[in-house]
Design a protein around this motif. Sequence first.
Motif, PDB file in Angstrom:
ATOM      1  N   TYR A  26       0.834  -1.198   0.000  1.00 52.91           N
ATOM      2  CA  TYR A  26       0.000   0.000   0.000  1.00 52.91           C
ATOM      3  C   TYR A  26       0.875   1.256   0.000  1.00 52.91           C
ATOM      4  O   TYR A  26       0.635   2.198  -0.769  1.00 52.91           O
ATOM      5  N   LEU A  27       1.901   1.269   0.840  1.00 51.66           N
ATOM      6  CA  LEU A  27       2.756   2.444   0.946  1.00 51.66           C
ATOM      7  C   LEU A  27       3.567   2.670  -0.329  1.00 51.66           C
ATOM      8  O   LEU A  27       3.823   3.817  -0.709  1.00 51.66           O
ATOM      9  N   ARG A  28       3.973   1.594  -0.990  1.00 50.64           N
ATOM     10  CA  ARG A  28       4.672   1.745  -2.287  1.00 50.64           C
ATOM     11  C   ARG A  28       3.768   2.430  -3.307  1.00 50.64           C
ATOM     12  O   ARG A  28       4.208   3.306  -4.066  1.00 50.64           O
ATOM     13  N   LEU A  29       2.519   2.008  -3.346  1.00 49.66           N
ATOM     14  CA  LEU A  29       1.566   2.631  -4.261  1.00 49.66           C
ATOM     15  C   LEU A  29       1.359   4.090  -3.898  1.00 49.66           C
ATOM     16  O   LEU A  29       1.287   4.960  -4.779  1.00 49.66           O
ATOM     17  N   LEU A  30       1.273   4.371  -2.618  1.00 53.70           N
ATOM     18  CA  LEU A  30       1.049   5.736  -2.158  1.00 53.70           C
ATOM     19  C   LEU A  30       2.195   6.652  -2.562  1.00 53.70           C
ATOM     20  O   LEU A  30       1.983   7.815  -2.949  1.00 53.70           O
ATOM     21  N   ALA A  31       3.416   6.143  -2.500  1.00 53.50           N
ATOM     22  CA  ALA A  31       4.583   6.958  -2.826  1.00 53.50           C
ATOM     23  C   ALA A  31       4.605   7.375  -4.289  1.00 53.50           C
ATOM     24  O   ALA A  31       5.189   8.408  -4.639  1.00 53.50           O
ATOM     25  N   ASP A  32       3.979   6.584  -5.153  1.00 52.60           N
ATOM     26  CA  ASP A  32       3.974   6.868  -6.598  1.00 52.60           C
ATOM     27  C   ASP A  32       2.703   7.569  -7.058  1.00 52.60           C
ATOM     28  O   ASP A  32       2.500   7.770  -8.256  1.00 52.60           O
ATOM     29  N   LEU A  33       1.863   7.936  -6.118  1.00 46.46           N
ATOM     30  CA  LEU A  33       0.554   8.490  -6.446  1.00 46.46           C
ATOM     31  C   LEU A  33       0.576  10.010  -6.435  1.00 46.46           C
ATOM     32  O   LEU A  33       1.293  10.625  -5.641  1.00 46.46           O
ATOM     33  N   ASP A  34      -0.191  10.608  -7.333  1.00 47.05           N
ATOM     34  CA  ASP A  34      -0.464  12.040  -7.258  1.00 47.05           C
ATOM     35  C   ASP A  34      -1.648  12.225  -6.312  1.00 47.05           C
ATOM     36  O   ASP A  34      -2.806  12.028  -6.697  1.00 47.05           O
ATOM     37  N   ALA A  63      -6.063  16.102   4.976  1.00 45.89           N
ATOM     38  CA  ALA A  63      -6.923  15.262   4.143  1.00 45.89           C
ATOM     39  C   ALA A  63      -6.314  15.100   2.757  1.00 45.89           C
ATOM     40  O   ALA A  63      -5.927  16.073   2.111  1.00 45.89           O
ATOM     41  N   ALA A  64      -6.212  13.859   2.308  1.00 43.85           N
ATOM     42  CA  ALA A  64      -5.693  13.554   0.973  1.00 43.85           C
ATOM     43  C   ALA A  64      -6.463  12.363   0.416  1.00 43.85           C
ATOM     44  O   ALA A  64      -6.914  11.497   1.173  1.00 43.85           O
ATOM     45  N   TYR A  65      -6.580  12.322  -0.897  1.00 40.89           N
ATOM     46  CA  TYR A  65      -7.353  11.262  -1.543  1.00 40.89           C
ATOM     47  C   TYR A  65      -6.593  10.700  -2.724  1.00 40.89           C
ATOM     48  O   TYR A  65      -5.711  11.345  -3.306  1.00 40.89           O
ATOM     49  N   SER A  66      -6.943   9.483  -3.076  1.00 41.48           N
ATOM     50  CA  SER A  66      -6.237   8.795  -4.162  1.00 41.48           C
ATOM     51  C   SER A  66      -6.752   9.194  -5.533  1.00 41.48           C
ATOM     52  O   SER A  66      -6.111   8.894  -6.545  1.00 41.48           O
ATOM     53  N   SER A  67      -7.887   9.863  -5.600  1.00 44.22           N
ATOM     54  CA  SER A  67      -8.430  10.334  -6.872  1.00 44.22           C
ATOM     55  C   SER A  67      -9.481  11.397  -6.590  1.00 44.22           C
ATOM     56  O   SER A  67      -9.950  11.547  -5.446  1.00 44.22           O
ATOM     57  N   ALA A  68      -9.870  12.128  -7.634  1.00 46.42           N
ATOM     58  CA  ALA A  68     -10.921  13.134  -7.471  1.00 46.42           C
ATOM     59  C   ALA A  68     -12.244  12.470  -7.100  1.00 46.42           C
ATOM     60  O   ALA A  68     -13.025  13.015  -6.310  1.00 46.42           O
ATOM     61  N   ARG A  69     -12.498  11.286  -7.645  1.00 43.09           N
ATOM     62  CA  ARG A  69     -13.732  10.582  -7.300  1.00 43.09           C
ATOM     63  C   ARG A  69     -13.714  10.146  -5.840  1.00 43.09           C
ATOM     64  O   ARG A  69     -14.733  10.222  -5.148  1.00 43.09           O
TER      65      ARG A  69
END
Length: 295
Positions: A26-34, A63-69
């Motif tokens: 999960y954290l690896r994905l988070l590090a590469d996410l906008d 607060a942060a989110y993985s996408s606008a949706r």
Amino acid sequence: MVRYEPVDETESAMLAALQHDDPASYLRLLADLDLVLPMAPGSVVNGQVAFATVELGERTHVAAYSSARAMAAGTGGGFESYRKVRLAALAEQWPNERWWLAVDAGLPLAMNLAPRLVRQVASGDFTVPARRPTPAAMQKVVPPPMLPAYLDAGYGFVAGYVHRWQDTRSLRTPADLVANLGLAFPGSPFPAEPAELHVIRWPGYCADLYRVPYGGTDEATVHAMPDGWVIEHPPFLGNGYVADSRLAVPEYKVDSVRLPHHAEMWRIAADGAQSLAAVYDADLRTWHRKAGGEG
């Protein structure tokens, strides 16, 4: 929790990582996410952008989110504008050391990160405390009022928060131990500058007895933390690490563990000198004192 279906492969992978108890992925994905950070009207003042925050229990979170949706679902459509920020950039401009990061709060993708973990992940380190320690030397700092119960009455159990000795070896003095193992809380039995401390060290057999204390400072933060089960007074982090420590020290919680034969008690003097104070005899259930180690 709001019902939500992942919008893309990244969110699907994040959800799968949580479901399979794989926080490192999960954290690896988070590090590469906008990361999508909500922006309220008037949030830009003198060129500075204010962070949207969410209160979870007694703690403020960015607060942060993985996408606008995901933002729309998590905030109930409360924000129309947002900016995208990489985790590394967010770590550099972190606004407050008492604030955490809440990713996808209220959604099945949610995870909360302490500031130290935000910086750790931003640097490319995705390690998290093991849910069970591998067999190793464990250590418990003895509260001074408990010392007579051990040495005089033969008490042979440990309970509460313990650490692996190899994770704490660079904490050399009693004051360093108190300051960096979460022992300096209000009402603590440990003085800030103790003249000496005693620690118990023993082999950490039966790893299932040693649980990572995921949780928070109240019911809300416990429920917001995946697998949360511990409620503890501040500055408890609830992410498996000791709060306010200069080291990244994993901590474990035990209900009550009987010490094995030949568990050792060490005296640590104010200057950091260590001496063996006593050895536990599990057959006789007594501590055999060692000359020169009692203080």
